[in-house]
Scaffold this motif. Structure first.
Motif, PDB file in Angstrom:
ATOM      1  N   PHE A 148       1.034  -1.141   0.033  1.00  0.00           N
ATOM      2  CA  PHE A 148      -0.170   0.311  -0.121  1.00  0.00           C
ATOM      3  C   PHE A 148       1.125   1.675   0.323  1.00  0.00           C
ATOM      4  O   PHE A 148       1.884   0.784   0.333  1.00  0.00           O
ATOM      5  N   GLY A 149       0.401   2.504  -0.492  1.00  0.00           N
ATOM      6  CA  GLY A 149       1.215   3.484  -0.964  1.00  0.00           C
ATOM      7  C   GLY A 149       0.567   4.906  -1.044  1.00  0.00           C
ATOM      8  O   GLY A 149      -0.837   4.711  -1.572  1.00  0.00           O
ATOM      9  N   THR A 150       1.294   6.071  -1.759  1.00  0.00           N
ATOM     10  CA  THR A 150       0.888   7.350  -2.119  1.00  0.00           C
ATOM     11  C   THR A 150       0.829   6.976  -3.458  1.00  0.00           C
ATOM     12  O   THR A 150       1.106   8.085  -4.600  1.00  0.00           O
ATOM     13  N   SER A 151       2.384   5.654  -4.122  1.00  0.00           N
ATOM     14  CA  SER A 151       2.406   6.385  -5.839  1.00  0.00           C
ATOM     15  C   SER A 151       2.237   4.381  -5.970  1.00  0.00           C
ATOM     16  O   SER A 151       2.609   3.926  -5.090  1.00  0.00           O
ATOM     17  N   ASP A 152       1.669   4.570  -6.845  1.00  0.00           N
ATOM     18  CA  ASP A 152       1.451   3.112  -7.942  1.00  0.00           C
ATOM     19  C   ASP A 152       2.584   2.356  -8.153  1.00  0.00           C
ATOM     20  O   ASP A 152       3.155   3.843  -9.475  1.00  0.00           O
ATOM     21  N   PHE A 153       3.304   1.559  -8.067  1.00  0.00           N
ATOM     22  CA  PHE A 153       4.724   0.980  -8.536  1.00  0.00           C
ATOM     23  C   PHE A 153       4.012  -0.511  -9.018  1.00  0.00           C
ATOM     24  O   PHE A 153       4.777  -1.017  -9.225  1.00  0.00           O
ATOM     25  N   GLY A 154       3.373  -0.605  -9.640  1.00  0.00           N
ATOM     26  CA  GLY A 154       3.000  -1.915 -10.065  1.00  0.00           C
ATOM     27  C   GLY A 154       2.789  -2.976  -9.132  1.00  0.00           C
ATOM     28  O   GLY A 154       2.150  -3.375  -9.974  1.00  0.00           O
ATOM     29  N   GLU A 155       2.508  -3.045  -8.365  1.00  0.00           N
ATOM     30  CA  GLU A 155       2.912  -3.815  -7.580  1.00  0.00           C
ATOM     31  C   GLU A 155       1.272  -4.119  -6.662  1.00  0.00           C
ATOM     32  O   GLU A 155       0.064  -3.769  -6.794  1.00  0.00           O
ATOM     33  N   CYS A 156       0.660  -5.933  -6.674  1.00  0.00           N
ATOM     34  CA  CYS A 156      -0.606  -6.236  -6.203  1.00  0.00           C
ATOM     35  C   CYS A 156      -0.595  -5.612  -4.754  1.00  0.00           C
ATOM     36  O   CYS A 156       0.051  -5.111  -3.678  1.00  0.00           O
ATOM     37  N   GLY A 157      -1.735  -4.473  -4.701  1.00  0.00           N
ATOM     38  CA  GLY A 157      -2.308  -3.630  -4.204  1.00  0.00           C
ATOM     39  C   GLY A 157      -2.971  -2.645  -4.076  1.00  0.00           C
ATOM     40  O   GLY A 157      -3.645  -2.864  -4.707  1.00  0.00           O
ATOM     41  N   TYR A 193      -2.843   1.715  -3.628  1.00  0.00           N
ATOM     42  CA  TYR A 193      -2.465   3.077  -3.934  1.00  0.00           C
ATOM     43  C   TYR A 193      -3.489   4.647  -3.480  1.00  0.00           C
ATOM     44  O   TYR A 193      -4.485   3.962  -4.362  1.00  0.00           O
ATOM     45  N   LEU A 194      -3.457   4.938  -2.865  1.00  0.00           N
ATOM     46  CA  LEU A 194      -3.694   6.368  -2.897  1.00  0.00           C
ATOM     47  C   LEU A 194      -3.356   7.510  -3.342  1.00  0.00           C
ATOM     48  O   LEU A 194      -2.210   7.961  -2.655  1.00  0.00           O
ATOM     49  N   HIS A 195      -3.164   7.867  -4.586  1.00  0.00           N
ATOM     50  CA  HIS A 195      -2.932   9.210  -5.282  1.00  0.00           C
ATOM     51  C   HIS A 195      -3.576  10.235  -6.101  1.00  0.00           C
ATOM     52  O   HIS A 195      -4.490   9.722  -7.045  1.00  0.00           O
ATOM     53  N   ASP A 196      -3.503  11.300  -5.654  1.00  0.00           N
ATOM     54  CA  ASP A 196      -4.988  12.219  -6.144  1.00  0.00           C
ATOM     55  C   ASP A 196      -5.938  12.207  -7.014  1.00  0.00           C
ATOM     56  O   ASP A 196      -6.443  12.172  -7.458  1.00  0.00           O
ATOM     57  N   ALA A 214      -9.949   1.181  -9.901  1.00  0.00           N
ATOM     58  CA  ALA A 214      -9.961   2.216  -9.087  1.00  0.00           C
ATOM     59  C   ALA A 214     -10.760   2.875  -9.212  1.00  0.00           C
ATOM     60  O   ALA A 214     -12.745   3.175  -9.378  1.00  0.00           O
ATOM     61  N   ILE A 215     -11.233   3.740  -7.723  1.00  0.00           N
ATOM     62  CA  ILE A 215     -12.271   4.016  -6.901  1.00  0.00           C
ATOM     63  C   ILE A 215     -11.531   5.577  -7.389  1.00  0.00           C
ATOM     64  O   ILE A 215     -10.810   6.037  -6.127  1.00  0.00           O
ATOM     65  N   ARG A 216     -12.643   6.584  -7.342  1.00  0.00           N
ATOM     66  CA  ARG A 216     -12.275   7.833  -6.773  1.00  0.00           C
ATOM     67  C   ARG A 216     -12.684   8.152  -5.249  1.00  0.00           C
ATOM     68  O   ARG A 216     -13.765   8.099  -4.791  1.00  0.00           O
ATOM     69  N   ILE A 235      -4.939   5.347   4.924  1.00  0.00           N
ATOM     70  CA  ILE A 235      -5.481   4.576   4.161  1.00  0.00           C
ATOM     71  C   ILE A 235      -6.756   3.813   2.986  1.00  0.00           C
ATOM     72  O   ILE A 235      -7.453   3.021   3.514  1.00  0.00           O
ATOM     73  N   ALA A 236      -5.288   3.810   2.849  1.00  0.00           N
ATOM     74  CA  ALA A 236      -4.465   2.794   1.466  1.00  0.00           C
ATOM     75  C   ALA A 236      -4.241   1.710   2.316  1.00  0.00           C
ATOM     76  O   ALA A 236      -4.388   0.224   1.428  1.00  0.00           O
TER      77      ALA A 236
END
Length: 490
Positions: free
Chosen positions: A272-281, A283-286, A299-301, A317-318
């Motif tokens: 989990f994180g705030t930038s998506d680096f392509g792994e399973c999980g 990611y909350l960004h923008d 993808a959920i707004r 949150i992520a």
């Protein structure tokens, strides 16, 4: 709703055949000592539970009866065999077959060591609960953010509970013992537990294997209790140690192999994180939550609510979204659930506003990393109240962040002078940074107010554990709130 995997997560016992504790009938007439009654319910709950099983219960605590009167009153109608308050005499342990240890007691404590050598079963309130629990467990640990993440998971799972007719139970280190309700928890219910390194230390040999294990992050902490950093980390590792391949681990993107904090994961790993680096999980960004497994992506707004400000809460949150999703919660319900979430007390809690100042209670910030995160949350002048008991943490990075971000700082506790020494020479303008060492908490508050310019935030975010001025972080936060309310309303 995306499918996580064709095979559901395992619903086997959360304690994988430890064989450490007697079954319910085996407690009848058995001498059991509860070491550490405490003030937060765990010792009381353990004593009540064991007495209900017919155990011969002795309760002992080094604090005196007057200090623990509220806890003692809760046991007035319970069949407790003996109380020993104000000390741990040999008599309290000499016949015990089971010792229930308060998590605050160090594992190398002389009494615990002697009991272990004499063949006494050493256990804890959380192991008693897990040994009797029928529900599916989501367990959360980490150096920072674990209480908020745990509460968020329970909240995000609530629509699932409403639709399924099953229950979500919240407990553990968050301050809620579930032992009194353990008989009500069914096999399809979900139990969300916050677990401290202290609690995990006492689960080392219990075979604990949660369906979903979450590690929010890792940083040096509690080095006054653990032997060293490696011992602290190995206690956290217990949450992953016995997991099976059908279960799941949720790991912070920056607390994995990338920065050298390698966790041994036997189950399915999600990040989990705030930038998506392509792994399973997740990611909350923008304002978008990405949810990905090996077979699908969604993808959920989702807007980060005002009650959960800052980058660190985006991470919380992520993490919570990932764990809830893995337990089959519908991500489409997450945005509405986030909007209705109420922040836990003492966590960046707005407690008062008036006379041009805003007062934020972040008393739960007992690590330097928590205080750094709090300082980076706001874009207004900050007068910080920081310091407390010395747990052996490196305070230099926190001091640097204070000098860089804060308008001024008021220092308290044993670490006040240590932080001040680190602050010497720190200033972007070349001028001496404003720091004051307070004589008591009321003095700290008045100094903070006096140093705060119009429109500033007075922030209690100590970065250290509470000390002699307070019973605990809750008392510290409540004192701050009262001082703030009295000042703004005067």
């Amino acid at each position: 709703m995306p499918e996580i995997e064709n095979n559901p997560l395992s619903r086997k016992s959360q304690l994988a055949g430890s064989g450490r504790l007697p079954d319910h009938a085996g407690f009848r007439g058995l001498p059991v000592t509860v070491m550490g009654l405490g003030s937060f319910g765990g010792g009381v709950a353990a004593a009540i539970y064991l007495a209900s099983l017919g155990a011969k219960v002795t309760v002992t605590d080094r604090r005196d009866a007057a200090t623990l009167q509220a806890s003692i009153d809760e046991l007035k109608d319970v069949n407790i065999d003996r109380f020993f308050m104000g000390a741990h005499p040999d008599e309290a342990f000499q016949h015990a077959k089971v010792l229930v240890v308060n998590p605050g007691v160090k594992p190398d404590d002389d009494i615990v060591s002697r009991c272990h050598e004499n063949g006494v079963i050493i256990t804890s309130e959380i192991e008693l609960f897990l040994s009797a629990n029928s529900g599916r467990v989501v367990a959360v640990t980490g150096s920072n953010g674990k209480s908020t993440t745990t509460a968020l998971i329970a909240h995000l799972l609530q629509p699932w509970a409403d639709e399924s007719g099953h229950a979500v139970w919240l407990g553990g280190n968050i301050g809620i013992s579930l032992l009194p309700q353990v008989s009500l928890i069914t096999k399809d219910d979900i139990v969300v537990l916050e677990l401290s390194s202290f609690q995990l230390q006492y689960l080392r040999d219990a075979g604990f294997a949660p369906e979903v294990a979450v590690i929010t992050n890792f940083a040096p902490n509690h080095l006054d209790w653990h032997e060293n950093l490696e011992h602290y980390k190995s206690a956290k590792q217990v949450i992953l140690k016995n997991q099976r391949t059908t279960q799941a681990a949720v790991i912070c993107e920056s607390n994995d192999e990338a920065d050298g904090t390698q966790w041994r994961v036997r189950s399915r790993k999600f990040h989990f994180g705030t930038s998506d680096f392509g792994e399973c999980g997740t990611y909350l960004h923008d304002g978008t939550l990405i949810l990905r497994n090996h077979t699908s992506e969604d993808a959920i707004r989702m807007v980060q609510p005002a009650c959960l400000p800052g980058q660190h809460n985006a991470m919380n949150i992520a993490a919570a979204a990932c764990a809830s999703w893995l337990m089959q919660a519908n991500p489409e319900t997450f945005p509405a659930q986030l909007r209705s979430f109420q922040m836990l007390p003492h966590r960046l809690q707005l407690v008062a506003e008036g006379k041009g100042l805003t007062f934020i209670n972040d008393s739960v910030a007992t690590t330097p990393e928590s205080t750094i995160a709090a300082l980076n949350t706001f874009r207004r002048p900050i007068v910080l109240i920081a310091g407390g008991a010395d747990k052996g943490a490196d305070l230099s990075k926190m001091a640097h962040a204070i000098a860089k971000v804060a308008h001024a700082v008021v220092l308290i506790g044993d670490t006040g002078h240590v932080i001040r020494q680190h602050l010497e020479g720190f200033s972007d303008s070349g001028e001496r940074f404003i720091s004051v060492v307070a004589t008591d908490f009321a003095n700290a508050f008045l100094n903070a107010v006096a140093l705060a310019p119009e429109g500033a935030i007075v922030l209690l975010s100590p970065g250290c554990a509470s000390f002699g001025w307070f019973r605990d972080y809750r008392d510290r936060g409540e004192q701050f709130e009262k001082l703030a309310l009295d000042w703004t309303q005067a």
